[in-house]
Design a protein around this motif. Structure first.
Motif, short mmCIF file in Angstrom:
data_model
loop_
_atom_site.label_atom_id
_atom_site.label_comp_id
_atom_site.label_asym_id
_atom_site.label_seq_id
_atom_site.Cartn_x
_atom_site.Cartn_y
_atom_site.Cartn_z
N THR A 51 0.84 -1.21 0.00
CA THR A 51 0.00 0.00 0.00
C THR A 51 0.87 1.25 0.00
O THR A 51 0.55 2.24 -0.68
N GLN A 91 -7.54 0.46 -1.02
CA GLN A 91 -7.79 -0.75 -0.22
C GLN A 91 -9.08 -0.60 0.59
O GLN A 91 -9.88 -1.52 0.66
N ASP A 167 -5.75 -1.75 -5.05
CA ASP A 167 -5.20 -2.29 -3.80
C ASP A 167 -6.25 -3.22 -3.20
O ASP A 167 -7.24 -2.76 -2.62
N GLU A 168 -6.06 -4.51 -3.36
CA GLU A 168 -6.98 -5.55 -2.85
C GLU A 168 -8.44 -5.28 -3.25
O GLU A 168 -9.30 -5.10 -2.39
MG MG Z 1 -2.04 -2.80 2.09
#
Ligand code: MG
Ligand code: ATP
Length: 250
Positions: A51, A91, A167-168
């Motif tokens: 991240t 995220q 991010d994810e």
């Molecule tokens: Mg992360």
């Protein structure tokens, strides 16, 4: 010095990021080369620095030292051009829960400098593609987790970026939403978009990403073609454990 910019969508050289008051750098002399048109998996255990790296690529954090080049451009001199060329899916879901999907699109679209007409056109197209057309007037607090994840992704696509960074993007959602998001990402990539993606789902990553890197403690462990990495018959999961060890992370 960033050297490989011609064929790189993103070139990272000797990147360091140290959070205030933390002794260990979150990103520690990292070098990455993300080719144009790649579906690139940025992998690593919890706390590896994914991240932080993505936040620097997206201009949210400033690096302590080192260079990041995006399509040959630098945040210090070409921020406006870079903002146009990248879409970022964070995220944590970053949407207004008390606004409808349409209101969220208008808000974020205008922040990206788009006019209402082009926002409405793109939003229509995306709502249709993501199966949400009939929900456009509902406040997001009434959406399921999977629906919110889809809207989170749509917002990043409103301005038609050349590079999409996620991010994810499929964390905590059901099989159907996950499948829809991954199929859509694959289609975007087939149509030429460079995609950079982090995930802890290594089986999914192995199928989606043609390039991967594995980082840990802010350092690069391996980078290259997924096919080459798994050509020894072992899965990405196997290589990940081999490279990062079995110790649990905080
Ligand atoms: Mg992360
Ligand atoms: N705002 C912050 N202040 C201080 N330290 C931070 C901050 N954000 C992250 N860190 C630390 O920096 C390191 C890298 O964190 P980062 O969030 O980049 O990892 P990650 O690979 O994204 O992990 P995850 O898989 O859990 O999302 C970790 O040790 C984390 O605790």
């Amino acid at each position: 010095m960033v050297t490989e910019t011609r064929f790189s969508a993103i070139a990272i050289s000797d990147l360091v990021h140290q959070y205030n008051g933390v002794a260990q750098p979150a990103v520690n002399h990292l070098n990455l080369s993300i080719p144009k048109g790649a579906f690139y998996g940025l992998l690593g255990p919890n706390g590896a620095g994914k991240t932080t790296t993505i936040s620097i690529i997206c201009g949210i954090l400033k690096p302590t030292s080192g260079n990041v080049s995006i399509l040959g451009k630098d945040w210090k001199t070409d921020a406006t051009a870079i903002k146009k060329s990248i879409g970022f899916v964070p995220q944590e879901i970053a949407l207004y829960d008390t606004m409808t999907a349409t209101e969220n699109f208008n808000f974020f679209g205008q922040m990206l400098g788009l006019d209402r007409k082009s926002i409405a056109k793109k939003a229509d197209e995306l709502m249709e593609a993501f199966g949400l057309s009939e929900h456009r007037g509902k406040q997001l607090q009434n959406y399921s987790g999977g629906m919110k994840r889809r809207v989170n992704l749509m917002v990043a696509l409103l301005h038609g970026p050349e590079i999409l960074i996620l991010d994810e993007p499929t964390v905590g959602i059901d099989v159907h939403s996950r499948h829809m998001i991954n199929t859509y990402l694959k289609e975007l990539n087939t149509n030429g978009m460079t995609i950079v993606y982090t995930s802890h789902q290594l089986d999914e990553t192995e199928k989606l990403c043609d390039q991967v890197c594995i980082i840990d403690n802010g350092k690069l462990l391996i980078e290259g073609s997924t096919a080459e990495l798994i050509s020894d018959g072992h899965s990405l999961h196997h290589h990940f454990i081999e490279l990062t060890g079995k110790q649990l992370r905080d």
